[in-house]
Every structure is written in C-alpha cells, then in structure tokens.
Design a protein around this motif. Structure first.
Motif, PDB file in Angstrom:
ATOM      1  N   GLY A 117      14.087  26.006 -55.928  1.00  0.00           N
ATOM      2  CA  GLY A 117      13.041  26.384 -55.247  1.00  0.00           C
ATOM      3  C   GLY A 117      11.908  26.789 -55.718  1.00  0.00           C
ATOM      4  N   ILE A 118      11.730  26.865 -57.313  1.00  0.00           N
ATOM      5  CA  ILE A 118      10.622  27.399 -57.978  1.00  0.00           C
ATOM      6  C   ILE A 118       9.729  25.891 -58.299  1.00  0.00           C
ATOM      7  N   PHE A 119      10.434  24.772 -58.659  1.00  0.00           N
ATOM      8  CA  PHE A 119      10.199  23.749 -59.156  1.00  0.00           C
ATOM      9  C   PHE A 119       9.195  23.785 -60.585  1.00  0.00           C
ATOM     10  N   ALA A 120       9.893  24.596 -61.337  1.00  0.00           N
ATOM     11  CA  ALA A 120       9.431  24.739 -62.780  1.00  0.00           C
ATOM     12  C   ALA A 120      10.474  24.210 -63.730  1.00  0.00           C
ATOM     13  N   ASP A 121      10.214  23.712 -64.963  1.00  0.00           N
ATOM     14  CA  ASP A 121      11.171  23.349 -65.852  1.00  0.00           C
ATOM     15  C   ASP A 121      11.101  24.303 -67.317  1.00  0.00           C
ATOM     16  N   VAL A 153       7.317  18.598 -58.535  1.00  0.00           N
ATOM     17  CA  VAL A 153       7.711  18.756 -56.965  1.00  0.00           C
ATOM     18  C   VAL A 153       7.968  17.521 -56.726  1.00  0.00           C
ATOM     19  N   PRO A 154       9.453  17.317 -56.131  1.00  0.00           N
ATOM     20  CA  PRO A 154       9.767  15.856 -55.553  1.00  0.00           C
ATOM     21  C   PRO A 154       9.057  15.360 -54.592  1.00  0.00           C
ATOM     22  N   ALA A 160       3.506  13.169 -51.178  1.00  0.00           N
ATOM     23  CA  ALA A 160       3.726  12.792 -52.517  1.00  0.00           C
ATOM     24  C   ALA A 160       4.384  13.903 -53.327  1.00  0.00           C
ATOM     25  N   GLY A 161       4.685  13.247 -54.401  1.00  0.00           N
ATOM     26  CA  GLY A 161       5.307  14.363 -55.488  1.00  0.00           C
ATOM     27  C   GLY A 161       4.287  14.945 -56.460  1.00  0.00           C
ATOM     28  N   LEU A 162       4.527  15.697 -57.283  1.00  0.00           N
ATOM     29  CA  LEU A 162       3.535  16.388 -58.234  1.00  0.00           C
ATOM     30  C   LEU A 162       4.125  16.735 -59.555  1.00  0.00           C
ATOM     31  N   THR A 206       1.651  24.552 -50.285  1.00  0.00           N
ATOM     32  CA  THR A 206       1.590  22.998 -50.092  1.00  0.00           C
ATOM     33  C   THR A 206       2.829  22.280 -50.426  1.00  0.00           C
ATOM     34  N   VAL A 207       4.044  23.022 -51.121  1.00  0.00           N
ATOM     35  CA  VAL A 207       5.175  22.361 -51.241  1.00  0.00           C
ATOM     36  C   VAL A 207       5.696  21.835 -50.029  1.00  0.00           C
TER      37      VAL A 207
END
Length: 271
Positions: A117-121, A153-154, A160-162, A206-207
């Motif tokens: 849920g944080i969309f970080a690598d 972000v899928p 769209a993704g990001l 915006t996710v």
C-alpha cells in the motif's frame, strides 16, 4: 507506547569495538492527514524492529575515526491496508577534530519492495552533521541531508500507472542545555530543535484515480524536550512538537496543515 531493548558486547579490542543487538516494539495512536486531502483522521500504528550494529574504531587511519555499521529490519502497520516492511543498512563515519567538536557522515539504504500500500521499492539517503560544545553544559548540532525514494503505482482498469523517483532535502538544528546535576550524579537537561524539509512525495490522494502523480511538500518542524534522570538506570522524557506542512505548488492545489503533538517516555536500563 514503546518497548526497546539492547545488549552490548565489548569485543575487548584496543579501539574499543562494540557489537550491539537491539530490538523493540511500538504502538502509537495518531491523528494526521493520511491521504493528503486536508482532512485529518485518527489512526493506529503498530510495529517492531531488530538491528545488529558494529561500532569500530580505525585509529590506524585517523586517530579519532569511528565507523558504525548497522543491518536492520523494521515493520509498521499504518492501517488502511498500508504495511511498511523495511530491510536496510545504515552507516555513520565520525571523527573528532577536537574534544569539543564531532563531525559525521551518514549513508543509508532501505529496501521497501515487500511493503503493502505504499508503492515504494527503494529509499536511500545521505547527510553530514556536526556537534559542537559551545561551553560547559551547552551543545549545538546541525545536520544537512538528502533522501531519494523510487517506486511504481500499477495501472488501474480506468487509470494509468506511474513510475516515480522523488527526492527531498532536510536541514535540522538543535541546542541542548545541561540544566542541573544533582549531588548523586543524576542530571536534568533540555533540548530544543527545529527543522525544514523540502521535496516531492507520492500523492496518495491520486492513487487509484485516472492519473496518479507526485506532489511537492514543504514542512517546518519545531520540538522541545525535557529529560530528567530519575536514577542510575532510569529517566523520564517529556516533549512537545509542532509541524507546519504545505502541499502543492503556489496557486496549484496548495494546502496547508498544522499539527501539534505531546509525548512522554520512560526509559529503564537493565544491567
């Protein structure tokens, strides 16, 4: 509430090397703008961490050079299906040009790819700092650092993704005053600190929408703490803080929020 513990092993070397095992757990009831939509919400944060640290002196290179190397794991449940799982390394190289002055450099890396849920690598940071004793009982400190985070972000069925890579710069200063030393050796000191952060972050509001994006963030911070040593092994710390956060560029979805916090911490050291 916090519960922390550590065990130190003196490696019996001429450079006073120490190996430390540390860990802890925490539970915090918070109140913040979780989705960056200017609406404050209450939330619970539970988590834990573990680390192993080697502190090693390197007198053969520079007489006062010391390097601290840590490997750690940390997990935090932020609620709303957000769980941060962090594995990383931290390093600090420090040197004392004089008895009153300490200079240090920090280099850190964290892998966040297993988080939810944080969309970080990945996240890495670096910084430099200085601590200076101004006079008996007074110490000043200054830190300048920069951090980077990347992730993705899928794409959603209707959006769209990001893929993103954001960075921020932080500066922090503090002043510590030893107020009083009791006859039995216990101490009472106070610390005031201030900081400023400027950079970009993922805009979580915006996710899940048509066009996820990043957003600029500017934050001012002010904290004050009072610490009283109750005995040889225990101390009590009382503190308060203020945060002023601005999201968005001038005139474009710009929002401002103010937050205050108070805290109390009791520490007991087993020997």
């Amino acid at each position: 509430a916090y519960l922390d513990g550590l065990v130190e092993f003196d490696l019996q070397t001429a450079s006073r090397d120490v190996l430390t095992l540390s860990g802890g757990a925490s539970y915090v009831r918070g109140y913040a703008d979780l989705d960056f939509d200017s609406n404050y919400e209450s939330f619970d944060v539970g988590g834990g961490y573990g680390a192993i640290t080697l502190s090693k002196g390197l007198p053969d290179l520079i007489d006062t050079l010391r390097v601290d190397l840590s490997a750690y794991g940390e997990i935090s449940d932020l609620g709303a299906d957000r769980i941060v799982q962090e594995l990383g390394v931290r390093t600090r190289s420090s040197i004392r040009p004089s008895v009153e002055t300490q200079l240090y450099v920090d280099l850190n890396y964290a892998r966040l790819g297993s988080s939810d849920g944080i969309f970080a690598d990945n996240e890495y940071s670096y910084g430099i700092g200085v601590q200076q004793r101004l006079s008996p009982g007074w110490t000043a400190a200054l830190y300048l650092g920069r951090s980077h985070r990347d992730g993705s972000v899928p794409a959603m069925p209707m959006g769209a993704g990001l893929s993103y890579d954001v960075a921020s710069t932080e500066v922090e200063g503090s002043l510590t005053h030893l107020v009083h030393v009791f006859d039995d050796g216990r101490s009472w000191f106070q610390r005031i600190s201030g900081g400023y952060v400027d950079g970009d972050i993922l805009d979580y509001s915006t996710v899940g929408g048509l066009a996820p994006s990043t957003i600029s963030r500017e934050q001012w911070m002010l904290d004050g703490d009072l610490t009283v040593q109750m005995s040889t092994n225990s101390q009590v710390q009382l503190g308060a803080g203020y945060r002023h956060t601005t999201l968005g560029e001038n005139g474009v979805n710009r929002t401002k929020t103010d937050a205050f916090n108070i805290r109390a911490l009791y520490t007991y050291r087993f020997q």
